[in-house]
Enzyme design. Structure first.
Site, short mmCIF file in Angstrom:
data_model
loop_
_atom_site.label_atom_id
_atom_site.label_comp_id
_atom_site.label_asym_id
_atom_site.label_seq_id
_atom_site.Cartn_x
_atom_site.Cartn_y
_atom_site.Cartn_z
N SER A 20 -4.91 4.45 5.92
CA SER A 20 -4.40 5.62 7.53
C SER A 20 -6.22 5.13 7.67
CB SER A 20 -4.34 6.50 6.31
OG SER A 20 -3.21 6.65 5.76
N ARG A 33 1.06 -1.52 -0.07
CA ARG A 33 -0.22 0.12 0.22
C ARG A 33 0.88 1.08 0.11
NH1 ARG A 33 -4.73 2.80 1.63
NH2 ARG A 33 -4.21 5.15 1.46
N TYR A 93 3.31 4.02 -3.02
CA TYR A 93 2.18 4.95 -3.81
C TYR A 93 3.51 5.87 -2.95
CZ TYR A 93 -0.97 8.88 -4.82
OH TYR A 93 -1.31 10.17 -5.31
N VAL A 128 -13.29 5.77 -3.38
CA VAL A 128 -14.25 6.10 -2.50
C VAL A 128 -15.28 6.49 -2.87
CG1 VAL A 128 -14.33 7.55 -0.57
CG2 VAL A 128 -15.39 6.24 0.00
N CYS A 170 5.49 6.47 -0.88
CA CYS A 170 6.83 5.98 -0.96
C CYS A 170 8.03 7.44 -1.85
CB CYS A 170 7.28 4.70 -0.60
SG CYS A 170 8.92 4.88 -0.36
N ARG A 187 -12.13 10.63 7.54
CA ARG A 187 -11.17 11.80 5.95
C ARG A 187 -11.39 12.87 6.03
NH1 ARG A 187 -8.79 7.30 5.75
NH2 ARG A 187 -7.90 6.40 3.92
C1 UGA Z 1 -6.61 8.18 -2.14
C2 UGA Z 1 -5.13 8.10 -2.47
O1 UGA Z 1 -4.58 7.45 -2.10
C3 UGA Z 1 -5.04 9.63 -2.21
O2 UGA Z 1 -3.26 10.23 -2.40
C4 UGA Z 1 -5.27 10.90 -2.27
O3 UGA Z 1 -4.99 11.95 -1.81
C5 UGA Z 1 -7.05 10.61 -1.91
O4 UGA Z 1 -7.02 8.92 -2.61
C6 UGA Z 1 -8.12 11.40 -2.67
O5 UGA Z 1 -9.08 11.16 -2.43
O6 UGA Z 1 -7.26 12.23 -2.36
P1 UGA Z 1 -7.40 7.38 0.37
O7 UGA Z 1 -8.25 8.11 1.26
O8 UGA Z 1 -7.49 5.60 1.32
O9 UGA Z 1 -6.51 7.91 -0.66
O10 UGA Z 1 -8.32 7.03 -0.98
P2 UGA Z 1 -10.34 6.55 -1.08
O11 UGA Z 1 -10.10 5.11 -2.01
O12 UGA Z 1 -10.64 7.04 -1.06
O13 UGA Z 1 -10.62 5.79 0.25
C7 UGA Z 1 -10.34 5.99 1.79
C8 UGA Z 1 -11.08 5.57 2.48
O14 UGA Z 1 -12.55 4.08 2.17
C9 UGA Z 1 -10.11 4.54 2.85
O15 UGA Z 1 -10.23 3.69 3.81
C10 UGA Z 1 -11.73 2.91 2.07
O16 UGA Z 1 -10.48 1.66 2.96
C11 UGA Z 1 -12.55 3.51 2.30
N1 UGA Z 1 -13.13 2.71 0.99
C12 UGA Z 1 -12.91 2.39 -0.13
C13 UGA Z 1 -14.38 2.44 1.35
O17 UGA Z 1 -14.53 1.32 2.33
N2 UGA Z 1 -15.21 1.45 0.62
C14 UGA Z 1 -14.91 1.74 -0.76
O18 UGA Z 1 -15.55 1.20 -1.72
C15 UGA Z 1 -13.59 2.13 -1.05
#
Ligand code: UGA
Length: 356
Positions: free
Chosen positions: A304, A152, A155, A203, A157, A227
């Site tokens: 995170s 995970r 990216y 998400v 890094c 988030r």
């Molecule tokens: C990602 C990228 O890694 C970051 O670089 C970027 O800044 C960020 O998106 C962004 O949208 O700006 P992350 O927040 O982990 O980071 O990405 P998402 O895929 O949007 O996931 C957010 C959270 O939702 C995570 O905890 C994930 O596990 C959760 N999630 C995701 C769900 O619960 N259900 C889903 O269907 C998808």
């Protein structure tokens, strides 16, 4: 400070497509809009020159650094599902392929505004002695990545190493600003699996896909991760100010995000489902199901748990504050996905039913 010509690399992506429109409106300057696919770039202003090319092509690097006084670099592979499934592609896209551009900007003294990521902070907000912090701070937080086997972090890094390369060139004279955006959302974000892309988007698009298909929203490990969501319009306003305030922002790393909109992923899902229900009152009520991270993303994923930006520096340098709450943003976002994808999803469902 108004640049004569800006090169935007990654102009066909979600952020890039919004930025090009915002920059041309604000500055009225010429823009070289570069990407491998520019379909999302709706802006048809005659000052925008569309260039279909890869950012690592030597001729492209040469051309944009010769013609432009400012380069905004946004190209990235930034969907977490890719970090552990195709880590080498992720490292190339976010590091290796950008090295020639950074070097050439340094040689030519072309100002570089590079989009890094909030993800460089890693698992949680800690200071450099390991004590918990409420928010992630550009100059005081440690960057806390998990073990190498947890891919995970490939990216984060790669993004961190490129920040270090840019910083080192800055010591030798490269004018630069590094931006760390935090969970920015808006219209045209990502894609819908099976419609205009494959795999797992971020998400917002996952949840919209599930709502439009009448499927349960999948909450990874229950959706308690948190988030802070910022409207893309707030990001564009901040970026225009970064462009204008070149001296104040020179050799700075700047968080852009909206700490007021911090919430759990389950809360995001509920808010999206409520707005979807308001816009489509006949749709069946949304359902939610918890799925394990291993099942959803495969092995090598770590999350995170919380990610809140400290935006004191952005406020100070830019005189900027993000404005939009989640309820301000959601009506336009949901309407965009419904109009863009609703008819295609219904048509796909009808053709599947007729095959069956
Ligand atoms: C990602 C990228 O890694 C970051 O670089 C970027 O800044 C960020 O998106 C962004 O949208 O700006 P992350 O927040 O982990 O980071 O990405 P998402 O895929 O949007 O996931 C957010 C959270 O939702 C995570 O905890 C994930 O596990 C959760 N999630 C995701 C769900 O619960 N259900 C889903 O269907 C998808």
């Amino acid at each position: 400070m108004t640049p004569e010509r800006i090169a935007v690399l990654g102009a066909g992506g979600f952020l890039g497509s919004h930025l090009v429109a915002g920059l041309v409106e604000r500055f009225g300057c010429s823009i070289d809009a570069v990407d491998i696919d520019l379909e999302k770039l709706e802006c048809d202003d005659r000052r925008v020159r569309r260039i279909t090319a890869r950012v690592e092509e030597p001729a492209l690097v040469e051309e944009v650094t010769r013609r432009s006084t400012l380069v905004l670099s946004l190209t990235a592979l930034c969907n977490p599902a890719l970090y552990s499934s195709v880590p080498l592609d992720v490292i190339d896209a976010n590091f290796t392929h950008l090295l020639p551009l950074v070097r050439r900007c340094a040689e030519q003294h072309v100002r570089l505004i590079h989009f890094s990521t909030a993800e460089v902070y890693g698992r949680r907000a800690l200071d450099t002695d390991g004590a918990a912090m409420a928010e992630m701070n550009e100059d005081a937080s440690a960057l806390v990545l998990g073990p190498i086997a947890k891919q995970r972090w490939s990216y984060a890094c790669a993004k961190q190493l490129l920040e270090r390369v840019i910083w080192a060139h800055g010591e030798a004279g490269l004018p630069f600003t590094i931006i760390r955006p935090f969970n920015t959302i808006g219209t045209r974000m990502d894609y819908l699996p099976g419609i205009d892309g494959e795999g797992t988007p971020r998400v917002l698009a996952c949840f919209m896909s599930q709502l439009l298909r009448g499927e349960p929203l999948q909450l990874v490990d229950g959706g308690s991760q948190r988030r802070a969501f910022m409207a893309v319009a707030d990001l564009v306003e901040a970026m225009c100010r970064v462009v204008e305030r070149g001296t104040a922002c020179d050799r700075q790393i700047i968080n852009l995000g909206n700490p007021q909109n911090e919430m759990s992923i389950a809360e995001l899902g509920q808010a999206l489902a409520a707005e979807f229900g308001r816009q489509l009152p006949g749709a069946p009520p949304a359902r939610f199901e918890s799925v394990s991270a291993d099942h959803f993303y495969g092995p090598g994923y770590e999350d995170s748990q919380a990610r809140v930006p400290d935006i004191a520096k952005a406020r100070r340098l830019l005189g900027w504050m993000p404005r939009q709450s989640l309820s301000d943003m959601l009506p336009a976002i949901v309407a965009d996905y419904v109009s863009r994808y609703g008819p295609r999803i219904s048509a796909a469902a009808r053709s599947q039913a007729s095959v069956a």
